[in-house]
Design an enzyme around this catalytic site. Structure first.
Site: not given
Lengths: 73, 336
Positions: B117, B257, B287
């Site tokens: 990430c 993120h 995500n």
């Protein structure tokens, strides 16, 4: 316990805020699981500016235990 | 202390997602309707794109082709970096395969960076350093992950959260561009918080597992990741803002993120930014690991990004933030 936190806590547990006295057993709410634990960590951070760990919070059996964890009791 | 990079131009960003959509309703058959209702409410994630066999490299190369097709000669690219934790193989480097698939020159550098990430911002930093050191003058940074392919089908802590995406960002050297500033951080004591056990050559006891999860599948400790993201990250962003003399309220764009809405809102609050000023595309994509920042950016192709903060954080534990005034860049989005 701050009323705003109590209201948000009750919403997360999907119970009435009036039910959240110190003796309320968290597992009595069907919502008390790992997802709700993260939500409550966020609420404690937002309302009290404190960081509590997931493990510590999952060891709480009652609302009173949560209050003690936050230092409100 | 922020790292300063001068004369770096962000020419273009392209993103590519798999065409297959999986909605929360579709996951209800595994996790239950009530659980998915609560999940959507708490995370903001309503659907995600899921690979049907496309790899991170496939998605990122498709993204790169969008940039190339719009007037970028292949032989003008003199380095390619591939950032991913779901590469084609353990070896060779996926970047080498990308060099060939994209028809780039052979006298160029190509290498992989294994980060999740935080990977996009690290990718920009490393590429920027190659430009500054004149190793290259025009670099493609391919950043993508297909985390759904390593999730356990019945793990509620991971499977509904992740989606797949790839991206390509073209950077070059240009005098007079606004400076870029970078903050970086690492805490390997948190390595066990997001991990795929049994996926490499570590001794079995190197990092103990606390939970029962299949070897080769992603494990994520939601509460410790939340605590990390909402303490280390705003601390680092605020320190960077203070060093630059920027107030949170003067930022034009914040791209965090895309972990989940709870994390985004908490970080936004702590850096003094209205949550509405943080880009949020979680509802559509979930995500997407290292691709989440560029994916959020390409969903706003007409936006004037202006004074921007891009911040990636997660597996490692690793985090990095870029602070810059971003002029207009070309933006593309596609699916395969």
């Amino acid at each position: 316990m701050k009323q705003e936190f109590k209201d948000d806590f009750a919403e997360a547990l999907e119970v009435d805020a009036g039910e959240l006295n110190p003796d309320y057993v968290l597992e009595d709410s069907e919502m008390w699981d790992s997802m709700t634990i993260v939500t409550v960590i966020a609420l404690i951070d937002e309302h009290y500016g404190k960081t509590v760990g997931g493990e510590e919070l999952s060891e709480c059996k009652t609302v009173g235990d949560v209050e003690r964890l936050i230092g409100e009791n | 202390m922020l790292e300063r990079l001068a004369n770096t131009k962000l020419e273009a960003i392209a993103t590519c997602v798999p065409s297959r959509v999986v909605t929360n309703d579709q996951l209800a058959s595994t996790f239950g309707e009530e659980a998915m209702r609560r999940f959507g409410k708490s995370t903001g994630i309503m659907q995600r794109r899921v690979s049907t066999g496309q790899s991170s490299l496939d998605l990122s190369v498709a993204a790169a082709e969008c940039i190339i097709a719009d007037g970028v000669p292949r032989d003008s690219i003199d380095a390619v970096i591939f950032v991913s934790q779901t590469p084609e193989y353990l070896l060779p480097a996926s970047a080498a395969i990308a060099q060939h698939r994209l028809g780039l020159r052979c006298d160029i550098a190509a290498f992989d960076l294994s980060l999740g990430c935080s990977g996009y911002v690290y990718g920009l930093l490393v590429a920027g350093k190659l430009l500054a050191g004149k190793t290259a003058s025009r670099i493609l940074v391919l950043v993508g992950d297909t985390i759904t392919r390593i999730c356990s089908d019945d793990d509620r802590a991971t499977r509904p959260i992740f989606g797949d995406a790839g991206s390509a960002t073209l950077l070059s050297t240009e005098e007079g561009q606004p400076d870029w500033f970078f903050q970086t951080g690492t805490d390997g004591s948190g390595a066990g918080a997001i991990i795929v056990h049994g996926s490499g050559f570590a001794s079995p006891d190197a990092i103990p597992t606390e939970e029962t999860i299949d070897a080769g599948r992603l494990f994520m400790n939601g509460s410790s990741v939340f605590n990390f993201a909402t303490t280390r990250v705003p601390e680092a962003i605020n320190a960077g803002l203070a060093e630059l003399g920027w107030e949170g309220t003067t930022l034009d764009t914040v791209v965090l993120h895309q972990a989940n809405t709870l994390i985004l809102n908490t970080i936004a609050r702590k850096i003094g930014v209205a949550k509405e000023d943080c880009l949020n595309v979680l509802d559509r994509f979930g995500n997407t690991s290292c691709a989440s920042i560029p994916l959020a950016m390409t969903q706003y192709p007409d936006r004037k990004f202006g004074r921007s903060v891009l911040s990636g954080f997660g597996v490692g534990l690793s985090w990095a933030t870029m602070f810059s005034d971003l002029p207009k860049f070309r933006s593309y989005h596609t699916e395969i």
